[in-house]
Design an enzyme around this catalytic site. Structure first.
Site, PDB file in Angstrom:
ATOM      1  N   GLU A 115       0.867  -1.187   0.000  1.00 40.77           N
ATOM      2  CA  GLU A 115       0.000   0.000   0.000  1.00 40.77           C
ATOM      3  C   GLU A 115       0.894   1.223   0.000  1.00 40.77           C
ATOM      4  O   GLU A 115       1.261   1.736   1.037  1.00 40.77           O
ATOM      5  CB  GLU A 115      -0.923   0.013   1.222  1.00 40.77           C
ATOM      6  CG  GLU A 115      -1.981   1.108   1.131  1.00 40.77           C
ATOM      7  CD  GLU A 115      -2.870   1.183   2.361  1.00 40.77           C
ATOM      8  OE1 GLU A 115      -2.508   0.632   3.403  1.00 40.77           O
ATOM      9  OE2 GLU A 115      -3.932   1.828   2.256  1.00 40.77           O
ATOM     10  N   ALA A 126      -3.586   8.287   6.156  1.00 42.05           N
ATOM     11  CA  ALA A 126      -2.663   8.157   7.289  1.00 42.05           C
ATOM     12  C   ALA A 126      -1.269   7.735   6.840  1.00 42.05           C
ATOM     13  O   ALA A 126      -0.437   7.365   7.664  1.00 42.05           O
ATOM     14  CB  ALA A 126      -3.215   7.138   8.275  1.00 42.05           C
ATOM     15  N   GLY A 203      -9.632   7.817   1.052  1.00 42.11           N
ATOM     16  CA  GLY A 203      -8.370   8.084   0.356  1.00 42.11           C
ATOM     17  C   GLY A 203      -8.533   8.177  -1.152  1.00 42.11           C
ATOM     18  O   GLY A 203      -7.634   7.791  -1.898  1.00 42.11           O
ATOM     19  N   ASP A 254      -8.138  -3.412   7.337  1.00 37.91           N
ATOM     20  CA  ASP A 254      -7.167  -2.306   7.442  1.00 37.91           C
ATOM     21  C   ASP A 254      -6.711  -2.193   8.900  1.00 37.91           C
ATOM     22  O   ASP A 254      -6.426  -1.108   9.404  1.00 37.91           O
ATOM     23  CB  ASP A 254      -7.773  -0.986   6.948  1.00 37.91           C
ATOM     24  CG  ASP A 254      -6.713   0.024   6.511  1.00 37.91           C
ATOM     25  OD1 ASP A 254      -5.510  -0.308   6.514  1.00 37.91           O
ATOM     26  OD2 ASP A 254      -7.094   1.162   6.184  1.00 37.91           O
TER      27      ASP A 254
HETATM   28 ZN    ZN Z   1      -4.079   0.377   4.902  1.00 32.92          ZN
END
Ligand code: ZN
Length: 359
Positions: A115, A126, A203, A254
């Site tokens: 990622e 983040a 995101g 996540d």
């Molecule tokens: Zn993530």
């Protein structure tokens, strides 16, 4: 052997399931145990648990695989954060060992979800700001350390669109995520061979009926997409809309190091995050991954009104199919004996990973 109400790809069977490392037989029989038997959960986006972050390297992946297995996850992808290249290499070297040998009493680590760092500086979420453009050479050199099964990228970054078919040809699932791109960028990525979307809604550019974004591209065209069903990252109404639009949208956690831990301060890659009220946040207040586990994801989806079989498919069957793992994510003879047994409140009372009793 286990007995109860068993979910198979063809539907529910009340009866027994016999297995060693693999499933031998499923037979209809009277089985008034009150137990529900589902395929183990497959979580394609996991950063940590039990105070440990995958970016720590070493045996971090084993700790994470054990903690999530207690919640019914039987296989997962260790997920790296955006970071300087040496830090990513360090994390991958640790994951390689855990991928090669399943930790005792732990879930099967199927590979890596990278990622970042190939994401947009404008949609970091983040992730720390160590973004860089991808090149085939760089991805291949990382893949040589530990197998990359899923790679998140922002398709609008110059050079990325042309790279997508090359990465897809290597067998990676390229996902659009942490992207500031337009609807057209999302559609172009899918045409180039991108297969999914990373934590849909979070995101990425959102829905706008005059200036559609990446979310619209997913809703209009995607077969698969990740979604975080912790009821913090996405409103249940938006989850239901996505599940209606994207046939095989699937749940991920996540999850971060704070998963399974008390409120307090934890690491997320190189950053400090704070767990409080069921959320993990940066000091700025923005959400920074979750503390979700897959059994809670199941309860959340059912609580939103999903049929139990549909909820299970979105946590096991579809992520397995997405990765091409046809011997996981389903209870059929010959498949790996990855099994979660739930009581009437959908709390796990037994978990088997490749036949090994974890719980
Ligand atoms: Zn993530």
């Amino acid at each position: 052997m286990l007995a109860g109400r068993i979910l198979t790809p063809e539907g529910w069977v009340t009866g027994t399931i016999e297995f060693g490392q693999r499933i031998d037989r499923i037979a209809a029989a009277p089985a008034d145990t009150g137990l529900t038997i589902l395929p183990g959960f497959i979580d394609l986006h996991v950063h940590g648990a039990a105070g440990v972050d995958i970016m720590r390297g070493g045996d971090a992946g084993a700790v994470v695989a054990r903690e999530h297995a207690r919640h019914g996850t039987t296989s997962l992808l260790g997920t790296t954060m955006t970071a300087h290249e040496p830090a990513i290499r360090h994390a991958l070297a640790g994951l390689a060992g855990v991928i090669a040998q399943r930790p005792e009493r732990g879930a099967r680590m199927l590979g890596v979800h990278l990622e970042g760092p190939f994401i947009s500086a404008h949609r970091l979420g983040a992730q720390p700001p160590h973004v860089m453009p991808a090149t085939l050479e760089l991805v291949q050199s990382l893949d040589a350390i530990a197998p990359i099964r899923v790679l998140t990228m922002a398709p609008e970054v110059p050079g990325h669109l042309a790279l997508i078919p090359q990465l897809a040809a290597l067998g990676m699932r390229v996902q659009v995520g942490h992207s500031n791109g337009s609807y057209d960028d999302g559609v172009a990525a899918l045409r180039a061979g991108a297969a999914g979307f990373t934590h849909l809604f979070n995101g990425m550019t959102g829905m706008d009926h005059y200036q559609p974004g990446i979310v619209d591209a997913a809703l209009a065209h995607a077969e698969y997409a990740e979604i975080i069903p912790d009821l913090q990252h996405v409103h249940p109404g938006a989850i239901l809309a996505a599940l209606r639009a994207i046939p095989r949208a699937y749940g991920i956690t996540d999850a971060t190091a704070a998963t399974g831990m008390p409120d307090g301060e934890y690491a997320l890659g190189s950053q400090r995050v704070y767990k409080c009220l069921g959320c993990v946040r940066l000091a700025t207040g923005s959400l920074a991954g979750s503390v979700l586990t897959m059994d809670q994801a199941l309860r959340n989806l059912v609580g939103m009104g999903l049929d139990l079989a549909d909820a299970s498919h979105r946590l096991s069957l579809y992520p397995a199919d997405y990765l091409g793992e046809t011997e996981r994510g389903r209870l059929v003879p010959g498949a790996w004996a990855d099994i979660v047994v739930l009581d009437q409140d959908l709390q796990p009372v037994a978990v088997h990973v490749e036949g090994e009793a974890i719980l």
